[in-house]
Enzyme design. Structure first.
Site, PDB file in Angstrom:
ATOM      1  N   LEU A 107      46.138  44.560  47.968  1.00 41.06           N
ATOM      2  CA  LEU A 107      46.638  43.536  47.553  1.00 41.06           C
ATOM      3  C   LEU A 107      46.734  44.308  46.466  1.00 41.06           C
ATOM      4  O   LEU A 107      46.099  44.690  46.014  1.00 41.06           O
ATOM      5  CB  LEU A 107      45.436  42.351  47.583  1.00 41.06           C
ATOM      6  CG  LEU A 107      45.783  41.446  47.026  1.00 41.06           C
ATOM      7  CD1 LEU A 107      44.582  40.296  47.444  1.00 41.06           C
ATOM      8  CD2 LEU A 107      46.308  41.169  45.916  1.00 41.06           C
ATOM      9  N   ASP A 108      48.519  44.650  45.781  1.00 43.48           N
ATOM     10  CA  ASP A 108      48.464  45.211  44.387  1.00 43.48           C
ATOM     11  C   ASP A 108      48.641  43.769  43.369  1.00 43.48           C
ATOM     12  O   ASP A 108      49.020  42.569  44.247  1.00 43.48           O
ATOM     13  CB  ASP A 108      49.976  45.658  44.350  1.00 43.48           C
ATOM     14  CG  ASP A 108      50.217  46.280  43.470  1.00 43.48           C
ATOM     15  OD1 ASP A 108      48.909  46.590  42.373  1.00 43.48           O
ATOM     16  OD2 ASP A 108      51.493  46.270  43.311  1.00 43.48           O
ATOM     17  N   THR A 136      45.871  42.341  41.835  1.00 43.57           N
ATOM     18  CA  THR A 136      44.604  41.382  42.355  1.00 43.57           C
ATOM     19  C   THR A 136      44.080  40.860  41.076  1.00 43.57           C
ATOM     20  O   THR A 136      44.490  39.298  41.329  1.00 43.57           O
ATOM     21  CB  THR A 136      43.257  42.697  42.374  1.00 43.57           C
ATOM     22  OG1 THR A 136      43.811  43.423  43.639  1.00 43.57           O
ATOM     23  CG2 THR A 136      42.097  41.841  42.677  1.00 43.57           C
ATOM     24  N   ASP A 154      41.372  41.288  48.857  1.00 41.55           N
ATOM     25  CA  ASP A 154      41.245  42.519  48.828  1.00 41.55           C
ATOM     26  C   ASP A 154      40.520  42.985  50.204  1.00 41.55           C
ATOM     27  O   ASP A 154      42.006  44.485  50.891  1.00 41.55           O
ATOM     28  CB  ASP A 154      41.043  42.622  47.386  1.00 41.55           C
ATOM     29  CG  ASP A 154      41.262  43.236  46.604  1.00 41.55           C
ATOM     30  OD1 ASP A 154      42.594  43.781  45.620  1.00 41.55           O
ATOM     31  OD2 ASP A 154      41.497  41.516  45.901  1.00 41.55           O
ATOM     32  N   HIS A 178      47.704  45.605  32.320  1.00 43.82           N
ATOM     33  CA  HIS A 178      47.006  47.325  31.757  1.00 43.82           C
ATOM     34  C   HIS A 178      47.957  47.676  31.379  1.00 43.82           C
ATOM     35  O   HIS A 178      48.305  48.605  30.903  1.00 43.82           O
ATOM     36  CB  HIS A 178      46.701  48.050  33.070  1.00 43.82           C
ATOM     37  CG  HIS A 178      45.934  47.329  34.158  1.00 43.82           C
ATOM     38  ND1 HIS A 178      46.332  46.002  34.968  1.00 43.82           N
ATOM     39  CD2 HIS A 178      44.844  46.847  34.054  1.00 43.82           C
ATOM     40  CE1 HIS A 178      45.370  45.553  35.801  1.00 43.82           C
ATOM     41  NE2 HIS A 178      44.027  46.378  35.403  1.00 43.82           N
TER      42      HIS A 178
HETATM   43  N1  LIG Z   1      44.971  51.431  33.364  1.00 45.46           N
HETATM   44  C1  LIG Z   1      44.542  50.853  34.188  1.00 45.46           C
HETATM   45  N2  LIG Z   1      43.556  51.942  35.079  1.00 45.46           N
HETATM   46  C2  LIG Z   1      43.544  51.509  36.878  1.00 45.46           C
HETATM   47  N3  LIG Z   1      44.129  50.548  37.619  1.00 45.46           N
HETATM   48  C3  LIG Z   1      45.460  49.844  36.954  1.00 45.46           C
HETATM   49  C4  LIG Z   1      45.802  50.431  35.175  1.00 45.46           C
HETATM   50  N4  LIG Z   1      46.869  50.260  35.267  1.00 45.46           N
HETATM   51  C5  LIG Z   1      47.165  49.573  36.124  1.00 45.46           C
HETATM   52  N5  LIG Z   1      46.360  49.727  37.589  1.00 45.46           N
HETATM   53  C6  LIG Z   1      46.792  48.982  38.333  1.00 45.46           C
HETATM   54  O1  LIG Z   1      48.051  49.576  39.228  1.00 45.46           O
HETATM   55  C7  LIG Z   1      48.576  48.223  39.319  1.00 45.46           C
HETATM   56  C8  LIG Z   1      49.435  47.481  38.586  1.00 45.46           C
HETATM   57  O2  LIG Z   1      48.868  46.947  37.300  1.00 45.46           O
HETATM   58  P1  LIG Z   1      50.118  46.009  36.490  1.00 45.46           P
HETATM   59  O3  LIG Z   1      49.930  45.006  37.544  1.00 45.46           O
HETATM   60  O4  LIG Z   1      49.044  46.342  35.191  1.00 45.46           O
HETATM   61  O5  LIG Z   1      51.015  46.845  36.369  1.00 45.46           O
HETATM   62  C9  LIG Z   1      47.109  47.250  39.613  1.00 45.46           C
HETATM   63  O6  LIG Z   1      46.776  47.348  41.208  1.00 45.46           O
HETATM   64  P2  LIG Z   1      45.428  46.325  41.619  1.00 45.46           P
HETATM   65  O7  LIG Z   1      46.247  44.979  41.665  1.00 45.46           O
HETATM   66  O8  LIG Z   1      45.515  47.257  43.115  1.00 45.46           O
HETATM   67  O9  LIG Z   1      44.654  46.972  41.502  1.00 45.46           O
HETATM   68  C10 LIG Z   1      46.376  47.664  38.348  1.00 45.46           C
HETATM   69  O10 LIG Z   1      44.943  47.257  38.639  1.00 45.46           O
HETATM   70 MG   LIG Z   2      44.971  46.426  45.402  1.00 39.27          MG
END
Ligand SMILES: Nc1ncnc2c1ncn2[C@@H]1O[C@H](COP(=O)(O)O)[C@@H](OP(=O)(O)O)[C@H]1O
Ligand SMILES: [Mg+2]
Length: 294
Positions: free
Chosen positions: A111-112, A114, A45, A180
């Site tokens: 970096l999506d 993570t 990241d 999430h």
């Molecule tokens: N409730 C939450 N609070 C904070 N970030 C969230 C979140 N839900 C999703 N995200 C962020 O949105 C991106 C996609 O989430 P997911 O893979 O769960 O669908 C991920 O980004 P990052 O990997 O860039 O941190 C994740 O961290």
């Molecule tokens: Mg990210």
């Protein structure tokens, strides 16, 4: 700006791949999300963030750039852009538009997915750049470093990606977060019935690409993307721009457009669709505040 955004996503992706292949991730937690999950960060990241930020900052010093990871003020790296505009961009974007630098906000996700990156689930990982003008998403780039695939689009401009020809509106396959998720499965099944297929997947970039005609073999396909928990604008702006450019929609669950200026996060969940009656989908969804599904 599109050419620099694509280059930044690719260069950031090179860092993401290099760190993953070294197997030394230096994984840390930045804290907890509102739901109590670890908000993770790795060297992938941080190094990607630095490359992407300085490429854009050097090429466009006067625009506001919001990045997911912190950039040290003492770090004054200059990464020069070679001013080469790739053929496919030149071919698609016939008439570039000029806008004042003050109207532009750039959102970088270095970096999506993570969480999935740390689990070595490589197909979910993307790097993303989004350019918003007066808060409206205009340019979007989603790059998959482990497949070397890049999707880009410009609203009223052009794109290198398109919608599929068929989407199932009645019993849609719905792509949702695997790490999430909150109450998203309950919301999806309540709205579309038990026949609906739920596809848990990592990354907001990956989930937007699931709605499109993407040649990458590791990419699953879906008809809708729904998210119910809090999310940040760098996670969603590029996907929003691409969907919008292709005639699709990304809104909160109550159908509101998202403004990509000001605060980093959005509270109202997400609904992303293309070639469907988006407002009809919004009307079908339950009011999350009332049902306690938020
Ligand atoms: N409730 C939450 N609070 C904070 N970030 C969230 C979140 N839900 C999703 N995200 C962020 O949105 C991106 C996609 O989430 P997911 O893979 O769960 O669908 C991920 O980004 P990052 O990997 O860039 O941190 C994740 O961290
Ligand atoms: Mg990210």
């Amino acid at each position: 700006m599109l050419a620099v955004s694509v280059l930044a996503a690719v260069r950031g992706g090179d860092e993401v791949r290099r760190v993953r292949e070294s197997n030394v991730l230096h994984e840390k937690s930045k804290g907890k999300t509102r739901e109590g999950a670890d908000d993770k960060m790795t060297s992938g990241d941080v190094l990607s963030n630095r490359k992407m930020f300085y490429l854009l900052k050097t090429a466009f010093p006067n625009v506001q750039i919001n990045t997911e990871e912190h950039v040290d003020a003492s770090d004054q790296e200059i990464i020069l852009w070679d001013h080469k505009i790739p053929e496919d961009i030149l071919k698609e974007i016939a008439t570039p538009k000029e806008v004042p630098a003050e109207s532009v906000t750039v959102w970088i996700d270095p970096l999506d997915a993570t969480q999935e990156y740390t689990e070595d689930l490589r197909k979910y990982v993307t790097t993303m750049v989004c350019v918003a003008v007066n808060g409206k998403p205009v340019l979007g780039v989603i790059h998959k470093p482990f497949s070397e695939y890049t999707a880009w689009a410009m609203v009223d401009g052009g794109s290198n990606v398109k919608a599929r020809t068929y989407y199932n509106e009645k019993t849609p396959r719905i792509v949702v977060s695997r790490s999430h998720s909150g109450m998203v499965k309950q919301v999806a099944l309540q709205t579309f019935g038990n026949q609906t297929t739920i596809i848990p997947a990592g990354g907001a970039g990956y989930k937007v690409l699931a709605l499109l005609d993407v040649p990458d073999k590791s990419q699953e396909k879906a008809d809708l993307y729904i998210h119910v928990t809090y999310i940040k604008k760098w996670d969603i702006c590029a996907g929003n721009a691409i969907l919008k450019a292709l005639g699709g929609h990304m809104t909160t669950l109550s159908g509101e457009e998202i403004s990509y200026t000001g605060s980093d996060g959005i509270e109202g969940g997400l609904l992303a669709s293309i070639r469907m009656n988006h407002q009809a989908l919004v009307r079908k969804l339950p009011d999350l505040e009332k049902t306690g599904h938020k």
